[in-house]
Design a protein around this motif. Structure first.
Motif, PDB file in Angstrom:
ATOM      1  N   THR A 147       1.010  -1.061  -0.076  1.00  0.00           N
ATOM      2  CA  THR A 147      -0.089   0.196   0.192  1.00  0.00           C
ATOM      3  C   THR A 147       0.785   1.257  -0.016  1.00  0.00           C
ATOM      4  OG1 THR A 147      -0.093  -0.058   2.469  1.00  0.00           O
ATOM      5  CG2 THR A 147      -2.021  -1.122   1.010  1.00  0.00           C
ATOM      6  N   THR A 148       2.168   1.212   0.071  1.00  0.00           N
ATOM      7  CA  THR A 148       2.959   2.374  -0.262  1.00  0.00           C
ATOM      8  C   THR A 148       2.637   3.143  -1.340  1.00  0.00           C
ATOM      9  OG1 THR A 148       4.843   1.148   1.174  1.00  0.00           O
ATOM     10  CG2 THR A 148       5.252   3.328  -0.248  1.00  0.00           C
ATOM     11  N   ALA A 149       2.174   4.277  -1.289  1.00  0.00           N
ATOM     12  CA  ALA A 149       1.735   5.174  -2.301  1.00  0.00           C
ATOM     13  C   ALA A 149       2.686   5.658  -3.066  1.00  0.00           C
ATOM     14  CB  ALA A 149       1.123   6.532  -1.801  1.00  0.00           C
ATOM     15  N   ALA A 150       4.188   5.757  -2.916  1.00  0.00           N
ATOM     16  CA  ALA A 150       5.212   6.049  -3.667  1.00  0.00           C
ATOM     17  C   ALA A 150       5.507   4.786  -4.383  1.00  0.00           C
ATOM     18  CB  ALA A 150       6.302   6.509  -2.765  1.00  0.00           C
ATOM     19  N   ILE A 151       5.313   3.798  -4.308  1.00  0.00           N
ATOM     20  CA  ILE A 151       5.461   2.543  -5.214  1.00  0.00           C
ATOM     21  C   ILE A 151       4.616   2.622  -6.362  1.00  0.00           C
ATOM     22  CG2 ILE A 151       5.754   0.083  -5.515  1.00  0.00           C
ATOM     23  CD1 ILE A 151       6.833   0.014  -2.939  1.00  0.00           C
ATOM     24  N   SER A 152       4.914   2.711  -7.588  1.00  0.00           N
ATOM     25  CA  SER A 152       4.432   2.484  -8.799  1.00  0.00           C
ATOM     26  C   SER A 152       3.378   1.356  -8.774  1.00  0.00           C
ATOM     27  CB  SER A 152       5.032   2.694 -10.241  1.00  0.00           C
ATOM     28  OG  SER A 152       4.250   2.286 -11.102  1.00  0.00           O
ATOM     29  N   LYS A 153       2.062   1.414  -9.293  1.00  0.00           N
ATOM     30  CA  LYS A 153       1.251   0.157  -9.331  1.00  0.00           C
ATOM     31  C   LYS A 153       1.792  -0.804 -10.676  1.00  0.00           C
ATOM     32  CE  LYS A 153      -1.549   1.764  -6.497  1.00  0.00           C
ATOM     33  NZ  LYS A 153      -1.446   1.235  -5.087  1.00  0.00           N
ATOM     34  N   LYS A 154       2.718  -0.398 -11.437  1.00  0.00           N
ATOM     35  CA  LYS A 154       3.348  -1.277 -12.389  1.00  0.00           C
ATOM     36  C   LYS A 154       4.164  -2.264 -11.915  1.00  0.00           C
ATOM     37  CE  LYS A 154       6.944   1.992 -13.662  1.00  0.00           C
ATOM     38  NZ  LYS A 154       7.787   2.894 -14.766  1.00  0.00           N
ATOM     39  N   HIS A 155       4.626  -2.009 -10.733  1.00  0.00           N
ATOM     40  CA  HIS A 155       5.844  -3.039 -10.131  1.00  0.00           C
ATOM     41  C   HIS A 155       4.879  -4.304  -9.548  1.00  0.00           C
ATOM     42  CE1 HIS A 155       8.758  -0.397 -10.911  1.00  0.00           C
ATOM     43  NE2 HIS A 155       8.379   0.433  -9.956  1.00  0.00           N
ATOM     44  N   ARG A 156       5.474  -5.457  -9.403  1.00  0.00           N
ATOM     45  CA  ARG A 156       4.892  -6.555  -9.202  1.00  0.00           C
ATOM     46  C   ARG A 156       5.221  -7.157  -7.626  1.00  0.00           C
ATOM     47  NH1 ARG A 156       3.700 -11.265 -12.354  1.00  0.00           N
ATOM     48  NH2 ARG A 156       2.715 -12.907 -10.970  1.00  0.00           N
ATOM     49  N   PHE A 157       4.211  -7.412  -6.792  1.00  0.00           N
ATOM     50  CA  PHE A 157       4.353  -7.927  -5.631  1.00  0.00           C
ATOM     51  C   PHE A 157       4.117  -9.428  -5.881  1.00  0.00           C
ATOM     52  CE2 PHE A 157       3.551  -3.786  -4.717  1.00  0.00           C
ATOM     53  CZ  PHE A 157       4.241  -3.324  -3.653  1.00  0.00           C
ATOM     54  N   ILE A 158       4.983 -10.115  -5.238  1.00  0.00           N
ATOM     55  CA  ILE A 158       5.000 -11.671  -5.299  1.00  0.00           C
ATOM     56  C   ILE A 158       4.261 -12.214  -4.223  1.00  0.00           C
ATOM     57  CG2 ILE A 158       6.475 -13.564  -5.830  1.00  0.00           C
ATOM     58  CD1 ILE A 158       6.561 -11.223  -7.729  1.00  0.00           C
ATOM     59  N   GLU A 159       3.354 -13.212  -4.506  1.00  0.00           N
ATOM     60  CA  GLU A 159       2.788 -14.255  -3.713  1.00  0.00           C
ATOM     61  C   GLU A 159       3.578 -15.426  -3.511  1.00  0.00           C
ATOM     62  OE1 GLU A 159       0.156 -13.511  -1.741  1.00  0.00           O
ATOM     63  OE2 GLU A 159      -0.725 -11.600  -2.692  1.00  0.00           O
ATOM     64  N   PRO A 160       3.723 -16.008  -2.179  1.00  0.00           N
ATOM     65  CA  PRO A 160       3.021 -15.764  -1.133  1.00  0.00           C
ATOM     66  C   PRO A 160       3.896 -14.403  -0.425  1.00  0.00           C
ATOM     67  CG  PRO A 160       4.565 -17.622  -0.800  1.00  0.00           C
ATOM     68  CD  PRO A 160       4.290 -17.159  -2.252  1.00  0.00           C
ATOM     69  N   ALA A 161       3.348 -13.756   0.565  1.00  0.00           N
ATOM     70  CA  ALA A 161       4.036 -12.720   1.237  1.00  0.00           C
ATOM     71  C   ALA A 161       5.541 -13.100   1.732  1.00  0.00           C
ATOM     72  CB  ALA A 161       3.223 -12.096   2.434  1.00  0.00           C
ATOM     73  N   TYR A 162       6.377 -12.110   1.962  1.00  0.00           N
ATOM     74  CA  TYR A 162       7.886 -12.572   2.686  1.00  0.00           C
ATOM     75  C   TYR A 162       7.343 -12.717   4.376  1.00  0.00           C
ATOM     76  CZ  TYR A 162      12.099 -11.602   5.071  1.00  0.00           C
ATOM     77  OH  TYR A 162      13.201 -11.431   5.792  1.00  0.00           O
ATOM     78  N   MET A 163       6.606 -11.779   4.921  1.00  0.00           N
ATOM     79  CA  MET A 163       6.714 -11.970   6.338  1.00  0.00           C
ATOM     80  C   MET A 163       5.262 -11.002   6.735  1.00  0.00           C
ATOM     81  SD  MET A 163       9.371  -9.567   8.054  1.00  0.00           S
ATOM     82  CE  MET A 163       9.596  -7.830   7.816  1.00  0.00           C
ATOM     83  N   PRO A 164       4.797 -11.490   7.987  1.00  0.00           N
ATOM     84  CA  PRO A 164       3.663 -10.510   8.619  1.00  0.00           C
ATOM     85  C   PRO A 164       4.229  -9.636   9.309  1.00  0.00           C
ATOM     86  CG  PRO A 164       3.738 -12.658   9.824  1.00  0.00           C
ATOM     87  CD  PRO A 164       5.013 -12.534   8.628  1.00  0.00           C
ATOM     88  N   MET A 165       3.798  -8.055   9.616  1.00  0.00           N
ATOM     89  CA  MET A 165       4.255  -7.116  10.479  1.00  0.00           C
ATOM     90  C   MET A 165       3.093  -6.411  11.185  1.00  0.00           C
ATOM     91  SD  MET A 165       7.078  -5.250   7.929  1.00  0.00           S
ATOM     92  CE  MET A 165       5.819  -4.361   6.821  1.00  0.00           C
ATOM     93  N   GLN A 166       3.526  -5.949  12.295  1.00  0.00           N
ATOM     94  CA  GLN A 166       2.588  -5.243  13.126  1.00  0.00           C
ATOM     95  C   GLN A 166       2.814  -3.794  13.259  1.00  0.00           C
ATOM     96  OE1 GLN A 166       4.201  -8.021  14.486  1.00  0.00           O
ATOM     97  NE2 GLN A 166       2.529  -9.245  13.374  1.00  0.00           N
ATOM     98  N   LEU A 167       1.978  -2.671  12.974  1.00  0.00           N
ATOM     99  CA  LEU A 167       1.993  -1.569  12.769  1.00  0.00           C
ATOM    100  C   LEU A 167       1.771  -1.056  14.203  1.00  0.00           C
ATOM    101  CD1 LEU A 167       2.915   1.346  11.494  1.00  0.00           C
ATOM    102  CD2 LEU A 167       0.359   1.369  10.790  1.00  0.00           C
TER     103      LEU A 167
END
Length: 240
Positions: free
Chosen positions: A95-115
């Motif tokens: 969801t980082t707004a600065a990352i272009s939607k054209k780039h590919r996020f790979i499933e499965p995720a690398y790790m879970p995080m807590q904000l």
């Protein structure tokens, strides 16, 4: 006689061709790394970087015949390098707004995080002025805008550790941070964190993100997905 000379010439030529094939260098991939321990760790002078995420990636791509080069940077700079193809991939949330939607996020995720939102107690010497230490270019799942609308003042720092340090030095009242870097940093410090208040804001996954401008983007995706499938990974971190 002519046939014999051709055979002798071929014998001299074959070793040369073989040596040239053996000496060809491995393909090099570039991984963007900003200071986000324990998964990404950048030295104080910014000249070297590693971490658990880098070591995992180096192992996976070595098995596929690639060498991995760590590109040490800040988050804001890394997003530009992804766009330009100056780094082939990194790890980030979707969801980082600065990352272009054209780039590919790979499933499965690398790790879970807590904000988390960390706060100094009212009895501390920290300012009570609604200041929040944060990372420049991170929107924190929309929490940045919500905090601003509620009258908080965000003090932006280059990376996760500089934000944590600003908060622990009591220069801000609050800190918005993913739990991993905060725990990793404070574990090695003598700073007393017992009186700190903490509030979980959200949970989210981090992913390998592959630059659309990388010449090797299809092969990078293939290597990661094949590893996940071979080991039935729900998350890539700690799998296989």
């Amino acid at each position: 006689m002519r046939h014999r000379l051709l055979c002798v010439f071929a014998l001299f030529l074959l070793p040369s061709l073989s040596a040239e094939t053996t000496a060809s260098p491995d393909k090099v991939l570039r991984m963007g790394i900003h200071n986000f321990p324990p998964d990404f760790v950048v030295s104080a002078d910014g000249k070297s970087c590693s971490g658990e995420g880098y070591l995992l990636a180096r192992r996976l791509f070595a098995q596929a015949g690639y060498k991995l080069k760590a590109v040490c940077t800040t988050p804001a700079r890394m997003y530009l390098l992804l766009d330009q193809g100056e780094v082939d991939f990194s790890i980030n949330i979707k969801t980082t707004a600065a990352i272009s939607k054209k780039h590919r996020f790979i499933e499965p995720a690398y790790m879970p995080m807590q904000l988390m939102l960390y706060s100094h107690s009212l009895s501390s010497t920290a300012p009570q002025d609604k200041t929040v230490a944060a990372i420049r270019s991170f929107d924190y799942l929309g929490q940045r805008q919500q905090l601003l609308q509620q009258g908080y003042q965000l003090v932006d720092m280059p990376d996760s550790i500089s934000a944590v340090q600003l908060f622990l030095h009591q220069r801000t009242q609050h800190l918005i941070s993913y739990q991993g870097p905060f725990v990793a940093y404070t574990a090695g410090q003598s700073t007393d964190v017992v009186d700190l208040k903490q509030k979980k804001l959200a949970e989210i996954d981090a992913y390998f993100v592959v630059s659309a401008a990388s010449a090797d983007h299809l092969r990078i995706i293939e290597v990661l997905q094949q590893h996940a499938k071979a080991h039935s990974c729900s998350y890539l971190k700690g799998c296989g």
